[in-house]
Design an enzyme around this catalytic site. Sequence first.
Site, PDB file in Angstrom:
ATOM      1  N   GLY A   1      53.626   0.002  78.156  1.00  0.00           N
ATOM      2  CA  GLY A   1      53.028   0.635  79.338  1.00  0.00           C
ATOM      3  C   GLY A   1      53.295  -0.161  80.601  1.00  0.00           C
TER       4      GLY A   1
ATOM      5  N   ARG B   1      58.090   6.530  80.805  1.00  0.00           N
ATOM      6  CA  ARG B   1      58.820   6.854  82.045  1.00  0.00           C
ATOM      7  C   ARG B   1      59.873   5.773  82.316  1.00  0.00           C
ATOM      8  NH1 ARG B   1      53.565   7.909  85.606  1.00  0.00           N
ATOM      9  NH2 ARG B   1      52.882   6.250  84.193  1.00  0.00           N
TER      10      ARG B   1
ATOM     11  N   TYR C   1      36.862   7.616  74.137  1.00  0.00           N
ATOM     12  CA  TYR C   1      37.519   6.473  74.802  1.00  0.00           C
ATOM     13  C   TYR C   1      36.826   5.172  74.378  1.00  0.00           C
ATOM     14  CZ  TYR C   1      39.500   3.293  78.227  1.00  0.00           C
ATOM     15  OH  TYR C   1      40.131   2.216  78.811  1.00  0.00           O
TER      16      TYR C   1
ATOM     17  N   VAL D   1      39.312  -0.851  87.208  1.00  0.00           N
ATOM     18  CA  VAL D   1      40.548  -1.309  87.846  1.00  0.00           C
ATOM     19  C   VAL D   1      41.190  -0.077  88.477  1.00  0.00           C
ATOM     20  CG1 VAL D   1      42.703  -2.567  87.512  1.00  0.00           C
ATOM     21  CG2 VAL D   1      40.858  -2.833  85.837  1.00  0.00           C
TER      22      VAL D   1
ATOM     23  N   PHE E   1      44.887   5.095  86.074  1.00  0.00           N
ATOM     24  CA  PHE E   1      44.026   5.409  84.929  1.00  0.00           C
ATOM     25  C   PHE E   1      43.157   6.651  85.159  1.00  0.00           C
ATOM     26  CE2 PHE E   1      39.989   5.070  82.659  1.00  0.00           C
ATOM     27  CZ  PHE E   1      40.400   4.857  81.360  1.00  0.00           C
TER      28      PHE E   1
HETATM   29  P1  NDP Z   1      47.780   3.429  84.180  1.00  0.00           P
HETATM   30  O1  NDP Z   1      47.608   4.885  83.937  1.00  0.00           O
HETATM   31  O2  NDP Z   1      48.055   2.967  85.562  1.00  0.00           O
HETATM   32  O3  NDP Z   1      48.914   2.855  83.217  1.00  0.00           O
HETATM   33  C1  NDP Z   1      48.935   3.192  81.866  1.00  0.00           C
HETATM   34  C2  NDP Z   1      50.247   2.741  81.254  1.00  0.00           C
HETATM   35  O4  NDP Z   1      50.224   3.086  79.861  1.00  0.00           O
HETATM   36  C3  NDP Z   1      51.437   3.432  81.883  1.00  0.00           C
HETATM   37  O5  NDP Z   1      52.460   2.504  82.072  1.00  0.00           O
HETATM   38  C4  NDP Z   1      51.851   4.456  80.836  1.00  0.00           C
HETATM   39  O6  NDP Z   1      53.264   4.619  80.849  1.00  0.00           O
HETATM   40  C5  NDP Z   1      51.418   3.757  79.556  1.00  0.00           C
HETATM   41  N1  NDP Z   1      51.254   4.688  78.457  1.00  0.00           N
HETATM   42  C6  NDP Z   1      50.350   5.684  78.306  1.00  0.00           C
HETATM   43  N2  NDP Z   1      50.574   6.351  77.174  1.00  0.00           N
HETATM   44  C7  NDP Z   1      51.655   5.765  76.575  1.00  0.00           C
HETATM   45  C8  NDP Z   1      52.385   5.997  75.392  1.00  0.00           C
HETATM   46  N3  NDP Z   1      52.059   6.996  74.555  1.00  0.00           N
HETATM   47  N4  NDP Z   1      53.423   5.194  75.096  1.00  0.00           N
HETATM   48  C9  NDP Z   1      53.767   4.184  75.929  1.00  0.00           C
HETATM   49  N5  NDP Z   1      53.138   3.909  77.080  1.00  0.00           N
HETATM   50  C10 NDP Z   1      52.096   4.704  77.393  1.00  0.00           C
HETATM   51  O7  NDP Z   1      46.451   2.747  83.620  1.00  0.00           O
HETATM   52  P2  NDP Z   1      45.989   1.203  83.512  1.00  0.00           P
HETATM   53  O8  NDP Z   1      47.061   0.322  83.964  1.00  0.00           O
HETATM   54  O9  NDP Z   1      44.672   1.109  84.121  1.00  0.00           O
HETATM   55  O10 NDP Z   1      45.797   1.102  81.926  1.00  0.00           O
HETATM   56  C11 NDP Z   1      46.385   0.092  81.146  1.00  0.00           C
HETATM   57  C12 NDP Z   1      45.426  -0.311  80.044  1.00  0.00           C
HETATM   58  O11 NDP Z   1      44.245  -0.837  80.610  1.00  0.00           O
HETATM   59  C13 NDP Z   1      44.969   0.838  79.151  1.00  0.00           C
HETATM   60  O12 NDP Z   1      44.944   0.385  77.818  1.00  0.00           O
HETATM   61  C14 NDP Z   1      43.556   1.125  79.636  1.00  0.00           C
HETATM   62  O13 NDP Z   1      42.763   1.686  78.643  1.00  0.00           O
HETATM   63  C15 NDP Z   1      43.108  -0.275  80.010  1.00  0.00           C
HETATM   64  N6  NDP Z   1      41.983  -0.377  80.901  1.00  0.00           N
HETATM   65  C16 NDP Z   1      42.028   0.191  82.157  1.00  0.00           C
HETATM   66  C17 NDP Z   1      40.939   0.060  82.993  1.00  0.00           C
HETATM   67  C18 NDP Z   1      40.894   0.715  84.340  1.00  0.00           C
HETATM   68  O14 NDP Z   1      39.793   0.823  84.911  1.00  0.00           O
HETATM   69  N7  NDP Z   1      42.017   1.113  84.909  1.00  0.00           N
HETATM   70  C19 NDP Z   1      39.762  -0.697  82.586  1.00  0.00           C
HETATM   71  C20 NDP Z   1      39.807  -1.228  81.256  1.00  0.00           C
HETATM   72  C21 NDP Z   1      40.898  -1.094  80.478  1.00  0.00           C
HETATM   73  P3  NDP Z   1      54.056   5.994  80.650  1.00  0.00           P
HETATM   74  O15 NDP Z   1      53.154   7.097  81.096  1.00  0.00           O
HETATM   75  O16 NDP Z   1      55.278   5.822  81.509  1.00  0.00           O
HETATM   76  O17 NDP Z   1      54.378   6.028  79.194  1.00  0.00           O
HETATM   77  C1  8X3 Z   2      38.503   1.991  81.544  1.00  0.00           C
HETATM   78  C2  8X3 Z   2      37.438   1.756  82.523  1.00  0.00           C
HETATM   79  O1  8X3 Z   2      34.999   1.965  83.115  1.00  0.00           O
HETATM   80  O2  8X3 Z   2      36.009   3.853  81.960  1.00  0.00           O
HETATM   81  O3  8X3 Z   2      38.475   1.147  80.448  1.00  0.00           O
HETATM   82  O4  8X3 Z   2      35.532   1.832  80.776  1.00  0.00           O
HETATM   83  S1  8X3 Z   2      35.932   2.394  82.037  1.00  0.00           S
END
Ligand code: NDP
Ligand code: 8X3
Length: 257
Positions: A13, A39, A157, A190, A194
């Site tokens: 990701g 992507r 989730y 963050v 997301f």
């Molecule tokens: P984004 O949506 O900005 O990024 C998510 C990334 O995951 C993208 O690069 C996407 O790439 C990739 N991804 C999703 N599905 C797939 C798949 N099937 N195969 C490969 N890659 C995949 O979100 P975040 O950066 O915020 O999320 C990253 C991680 O952080 C996640 O695990 C999320 O649960 C976790 N997280 C996020 C928080 C938040 O508040 N944002 C808080 C806590 C945890 P592509 O679509 O190109 O495949």
């Molecule tokens: C993603 C953020 O606040 O929905 O892990 O748990 S939250």
Amino acid sequence: MESLKNKIVFITGASAGIGKACAEAFAQEGAKLILTARRIERIEALAKELKEKHGTESLTFKLDVKNRKEVEEKIAGLPAEWQAVDILVNNAGLGRGLNKLYEDNVDGWEEMIDTNVKGLLYVTRNLVPGMVERGKGHVINIGSIAGHEAYPKGSVYCATKHAVAAITRSLRMDLLGIGVRVSSVDPGMVETEFSIVRFYGDEQKAKDVYKGLTPLSGQDIAEAVVFCATRPPHANINEMIIMPSAQANAFVVHREE
Ligand code: NDP
Ligand code: 8X3
């Protein structure tokens, strides 16, 4: 502090948000990067940018972590010079919907479980044996505050992130004494893509999540991931919970008008 110079870091990701920020942070430390996501055009552009900025060597390929066969084949087919992965950042993940369980869309459940749990397991299962053979390595999972607490309308989730927390803890025990460390970095809010993904492209709804507060950035989390990766070999960060100052826990948030 352990140097990251020429260490091979495999990031899932890496095309957005926290994964992309991790790529930038590891590049600054002189690591070599395996950048994966669905992507491909985004990760290719990122690799080019990091090459220009830091001289980073990257290997990029499309990887859908949900696709078990693709994960097995792509990892088995890594070029010889990229096989000795030092650090795996299991970051790929997503939320789909924010609804009461009894009203929720089941397709979103499948996607979250297949990505956040099974996808993380497939990648880990295929990369960790090499670390075990070499007697060194580090798995850093991106969990969530949702892996420590459950909140309303987030049952699936939260269940996936509780699963990540359990996998992190069990794997750490499985690898004890082998020289392979396991850490988890668990953020609160963050601002990345997301929420846009969670709300199926509704950008206004996504923006409202962070209204009246300063959320964390991908870079905040990437710095924590690099901190975990640079501890000396005798030290391991088991888990790190990081929240915006305006967020006390999964439910209690302070918003300025
Ligand atoms: P984004 O949506 O900005 O990024 C998510 C990334 O995951 C993208 O690069 C996407 O790439 C990739 N991804 C999703 N599905 C797939 C798949 N099937 N195969 C490969 N890659 C995949 O979100 P975040 O950066 O915020 O999320 C990253 C991680 O952080 C996640 O695990 C999320 O649960 C976790 N997280 C996020 C928080 C938040 O508040 N944002 C808080 C806590 C945890 P592509 O679509 O190109 O495949
Ligand atoms: C993603 C953020 O606040 O929905 O892990 O748990 S939250």
